[in-house]
Design a protein around this motif. Structure first.
Motif, PDB file in Angstrom:
ATOM      1  N   VAL A   1      13.740   2.544  -3.068  1.00 31.06           N
ATOM      2  CA  VAL A   1      14.184   3.798  -3.641  1.00 31.06           C
ATOM      3  C   VAL A   1      13.136   4.073  -4.848  1.00 31.06           C
ATOM      4  O   VAL A   1      12.668   5.275  -5.003  1.00 31.06           O
ATOM      5  N   GLN A   2      12.620   3.030  -5.548  1.00 35.51           N
ATOM      6  CA  GLN A   2      11.690   3.369  -6.894  1.00 35.51           C
ATOM      7  C   GLN A   2      10.064   3.764  -6.003  1.00 35.51           C
ATOM      8  O   GLN A   2       9.517   4.110  -6.519  1.00 35.51           O
ATOM      9  N   ARG A   3       9.964   3.417  -4.755  1.00 32.52           N
ATOM     10  CA  ARG A   3       9.005   3.797  -3.863  1.00 32.52           C
ATOM     11  C   ARG A   3       9.154   5.330  -3.443  1.00 32.52           C
ATOM     12  O   ARG A   3       8.104   5.846  -2.702  1.00 32.52           O
ATOM     13  N   GLY A   4      10.262   5.913  -3.741  1.00 33.83           N
ATOM     14  CA  GLY A   4      10.436   7.255  -3.356  1.00 33.83           C
ATOM     15  C   GLY A   4      11.153   7.266  -1.839  1.00 33.83           C
ATOM     16  O   GLY A   4      11.155   8.571  -1.347  1.00 33.83           O
ATOM     17  N   ILE A   5      11.630   6.086  -1.324  1.00 35.85           N
ATOM     18  CA  ILE A   5      12.376   6.425  -0.070  1.00 35.85           C
ATOM     19  C   ILE A   5      13.653   6.846  -0.138  1.00 35.85           C
ATOM     20  O   ILE A   5      14.472   6.327  -1.483  1.00 35.85           O
TER      21      ILE A   5
ATOM     22  N   PRO B   1       0.696  -1.274   0.036  1.00 37.56           N
ATOM     23  CA  PRO B   1       0.044  -0.028   0.094  1.00 37.56           C
ATOM     24  C   PRO B   1       0.845   1.380   0.109  1.00 37.56           C
ATOM     25  O   PRO B   1       2.063   1.420   0.632  1.00 37.56           O
ATOM     26  N   ALA B   2       0.305   2.338  -0.715  1.00 29.27           N
ATOM     27  CA  ALA B   2       1.129   3.414  -0.845  1.00 29.27           C
ATOM     28  C   ALA B   2       1.375   4.250   0.493  1.00 29.27           C
ATOM     29  O   ALA B   2       2.540   4.661   0.966  1.00 29.27           O
ATOM     30  N   THR B   3       0.653   4.010   1.543  1.00 30.95           N
ATOM     31  CA  THR B   3       0.864   4.174   3.024  1.00 30.95           C
ATOM     32  C   THR B   3       1.725   3.726   3.664  1.00 30.95           C
ATOM     33  O   THR B   3       1.979   3.922   4.975  1.00 30.95           O
ATOM     34  N   ALA B   4       2.210   2.461   3.379  1.00 31.44           N
ATOM     35  CA  ALA B   4       3.225   1.518   3.849  1.00 31.44           C
ATOM     36  C   ALA B   4       4.473   2.497   4.288  1.00 31.44           C
ATOM     37  O   ALA B   4       5.314   3.120   3.370  1.00 31.44           O
ATOM     38  N   THR B   5       5.150   2.037   5.563  1.00 23.16           N
ATOM     39  CA  THR B   5       6.434   2.582   5.899  1.00 23.16           C
ATOM     40  C   THR B   5       7.302   1.521   5.230  1.00 23.16           C
ATOM     41  O   THR B   5       6.998   0.682   4.667  1.00 23.16           O
TER      42      THR B   5
END
Length: 189
Positions: free
Chosen positions: A135-139, A73-77
């Protein structure tokens, strides 16, 4: 003429593991494995690059981890995204039917320095795959790398517990517990 039998890769893996246990990794050839599985050498090489890869599954695990992190989920840490990936791996790879194979696989790897080295390299590659997916998730890169390292540690702990203990039924549960323990230990420092 013999009838074609499905699951060539699984049959080759089972045959290889049996032969590695009986004769040792060094004393087992690809031809031995193919013959034990009732297949040809060319069939072996359609499924595996070499006899080591029978125990390491190519890039399947990396793909599953990447997919699991990507579809979290997009909200996942970051750690929740890794836990989501571990759930997928548990459902598709570390199933109750594969527990016996996994336990035997660990023993064969522990008995051979080359296989231990390959296992360590595979672990580093999986860690890199997890970090790249984060990183691909924006982390941010450093957070992704640290999270992947913690995830890799939790995965190793969970795999050991799951493959050794009948009371740990689901790999995903063991992985989530290991992640919680790793997170708690990190917070105490």
């Amino acid at each position: 003429m013999t009838r074609w039998k499905p699951n060539a890769a699984d049959r080759l893996a089972a045959a290889a593991l049996e032969l590695f246990e009986e004769h040792g990794y060094e004393n087992t050839t690809v031809i031995d494995i193919a013959q034990r599985a009732g297949l040809t050498k060319s069939t072996f090489f359609r499924h595996f690059q070499d006899k080591r890869e029978v125990l390491f599954g190519g890039d399947t695990m990396a793909r599953l981890l990447i997919d699991g992190i990507t579809t979290a989920p997009a909200t996942a840490t970051p750690l929740e995204a890794v836990a989501h990936a571990f759930d997928s791996v548990g459902e598709l790879v570390f199933t109750p039917e594969r527990r016996g194979f996994s336990t035997r696989r660990r023993a064969v790897i522990a008995a051979n320095p080359d296989l231990r080295e390959r296992e360590a390299r595979k672990g580093r590659d999986l860690t890199t795959s997890m970090a790249d997916a984060l990183v691909q998730r924006g982390i941010p890169d450093l957070t992704a790398r640290v999270t992947a390292e913690l995830g890799a540690l939790a995965m190793a702990i969970a795999y050991e517990q799951w493959s050794d203990a009948a009371e740990v039924e689901r790999f995903g549960d063991a992985a989530r517990q290991a992640l919680d323990e790793v997170r708690a230990a990190a917070n105490q420092g």
